[in-house]
Write a protein that holds these residues in place. Structure first.
Motif, PDB file in Angstrom:
ATOM      1  N   LEU A  59      12.482   5.900  -5.232  1.00  0.00           N
ATOM      2  CA  LEU A  59      12.721   4.604  -5.869  1.00  0.00           C
ATOM      3  C   LEU A  59      14.206   4.523  -6.249  1.00  0.00           C
ATOM      4  CD1 LEU A  59       9.655   4.498  -8.301  1.00  0.00           C
ATOM      5  CD2 LEU A  59       9.855   3.314  -6.110  1.00  0.00           C
ATOM      6  N   ARG A  60      14.599   3.370  -6.797  1.00  0.00           N
ATOM      7  CA  ARG A  60      15.994   3.239  -7.208  1.00  0.00           C
ATOM      8  C   ARG A  60      16.296   4.168  -8.369  1.00  0.00           C
ATOM      9  NH1 ARG A  60      17.249  -2.710  -8.863  1.00  0.00           N
ATOM     10  NH2 ARG A  60      19.204  -1.715  -9.424  1.00  0.00           N
ATOM     11  N   CYS A  62      10.138  -1.094 -10.877  1.00  0.00           N
ATOM     12  CA  CYS A  62      11.402  -0.442 -11.232  1.00  0.00           C
ATOM     13  C   CYS A  62      12.579  -1.408 -11.187  1.00  0.00           C
ATOM     14  CB  CYS A  62      11.654   0.769 -10.346  1.00  0.00           C
ATOM     15  SG  CYS A  62      12.073   0.394  -8.624  1.00  0.00           S
ATOM     16  N   GLU A  63      12.381  -2.595 -10.618  1.00  0.00           N
ATOM     17  CA  GLU A  63      13.436  -3.612 -10.654  1.00  0.00           C
ATOM     18  C   GLU A  63      13.567  -4.238 -12.042  1.00  0.00           C
ATOM     19  OE1 GLU A  63      15.575  -4.591  -8.361  1.00  0.00           O
ATOM     20  OE2 GLU A  63      14.857  -3.190  -6.833  1.00  0.00           O
ATOM     21  N   ASP A 117       5.621   7.664 -11.566  1.00  0.00           N
ATOM     22  CA  ASP A 117       7.041   7.819 -11.295  1.00  0.00           C
ATOM     23  C   ASP A 117       7.507   9.155 -11.875  1.00  0.00           C
ATOM     24  OD1 ASP A 117       6.893   6.837 -14.034  1.00  0.00           O
ATOM     25  OD2 ASP A 117       9.070   6.682 -13.907  1.00  0.00           O
ATOM     26  N   GLY A 151      11.386   4.765 -12.502  1.00  0.00           N
ATOM     27  CA  GLY A 151      12.345   4.880 -11.406  1.00  0.00           C
ATOM     28  C   GLY A 151      12.433   6.271 -10.823  1.00  0.00           C
ATOM     29  N   LYS A 209       3.183   1.801  -3.311  1.00  0.00           N
ATOM     30  CA  LYS A 209       4.629   1.825  -3.084  1.00  0.00           C
ATOM     31  C   LYS A 209       5.251   0.477  -3.428  1.00  0.00           C
ATOM     32  CE  LYS A 209       4.570   5.367   0.550  1.00  0.00           C
ATOM     33  NZ  LYS A 209       4.813   5.665   1.989  1.00  0.00           N
ATOM     34  N   PHE A 220       5.289  -0.125  -7.386  1.00  0.00           N
ATOM     35  CA  PHE A 220       6.308   0.678  -8.062  1.00  0.00           C
ATOM     36  C   PHE A 220       7.712   0.177  -7.729  1.00  0.00           C
ATOM     37  CE2 PHE A 220       3.104   3.857  -9.092  1.00  0.00           C
ATOM     38  CZ  PHE A 220       3.580   4.343 -10.295  1.00  0.00           C
ATOM     39  N   THR A 221       7.919  -0.215  -6.477  1.00  0.00           N
ATOM     40  CA  THR A 221       9.224  -0.773  -6.105  1.00  0.00           C
ATOM     41  C   THR A 221       9.514  -2.036  -6.907  1.00  0.00           C
ATOM     42  OG1 THR A 221       9.015   0.109  -3.858  1.00  0.00           O
ATOM     43  CG2 THR A 221      10.602  -1.651  -4.190  1.00  0.00           C
TER      44      THR A 221
END
Length: 234
Positions: free
Chosen positions: A231-232, A204-205, A47, A211, A197, A200-201
């Motif tokens: 990402l967010r 990051c939550e 990230d 992120g 992907k 990592f998604t």
């Protein structure tokens, strides 16, 4: 004249009393790295968030370092230690190139990094390392390290602040652990990038230190390609 001695665990008491001083030279600047090896490729990703506590220093700092045309190091933790360690590692690799007139293989780099970390075992680098590349036969290989240099070769590893969230998912999806009646299928670059992907998604939550974006690098015999996946950002 009486002499006051400070007992272990003592804190500041009355005026003139014993005081305890703390020295902690490390800082954790967060971030996550993931590497997955295929039959003839390796995908390395990190990230791009660099932070400390609730403060974000930058949203555009990947944690991967290209060491050669076949080897990439992913490193997170105390960022000043990461920069120092990679600077020394690159210098020693350059010395090897001048002395032997060739680049170090991925296995040789893995052993060199292990030796460097063990040399610093009494004041270790505060880093989490994942080394990935192609071996002498062109097959993908990933190494994971502890802080004092022990390393294990494998097919998929992760490190950093989101490592505990991602590694169980990699074990299930890549190594097929805790799955029954499943026939393992060879990994492709497209499937591997898709898995990275997704992990990592997911991470990051739950992890505020992961992120912004993920930088994905693919190593093959033809070279290294890179893409950026958002990402967010909160």
């Amino acid at each position: 004249m009486s002499v006051q001695t400070m007992q272990p665990g003592a804190r500041e008491t009355a005026a003139g009393g014993p005081r305890q001083r703390y020295f902690y030279p490390y800082a954790d600047n967060g971030g996550t790295v993931v590497a997955i090896a295929g039959d003839d490729f390796v995908v390395v990703a990190s990230d791009t968030r660099l932070s400390s506590g609730y403060s974000i220093y930058t949203r555009d700092q990947k944690k991967t370092f290209q060491l050669s045309e076949r080897t990439i190091l992913g490193s997170t933790g105390c960022w000043c230690d990461v920069l120092t360690m990679t600077k020394v590692l690159r210098a020693r690799m350059q010395m090897y190139r001048h002395e032997h007139n060739k680049a170090m293989s991925t296995g040789a780099v893995a052993q060199l990094l292990s030796t460097m970390l063990y040399h610093k075992r009494f004041f270790p680098y505060y880093v989490s390392n994942v080394l990935a590349g192609l071996d002498e036969n062109g097959k993908g290989i990933v190494y994971h390290y502890d802080p004092v240099g022990h390393h294990d070769p494998g097919k998929c590893y992760t490190g950093g602040s989101g490592g505990a969230l991602i590694q169980p998912l990699l074990d299930n999806q890549i190594n097929y652990k805790n799955q029954e009646n499943v026939t393992p299928e060879p990994l492709t670059v497209k499937k591997t990038v898709s898995i990275i992907k997704d992990v990592f998604t997911s991470a990051c939550e739950r992890d505020i230190y992961t992120g912004d974006a993920v930088a994905i690098q693919v190593i093959t015999k033809d070279g290294i390609t890179e893409e950026l996946f958002p990402l967010r950002r909160d």
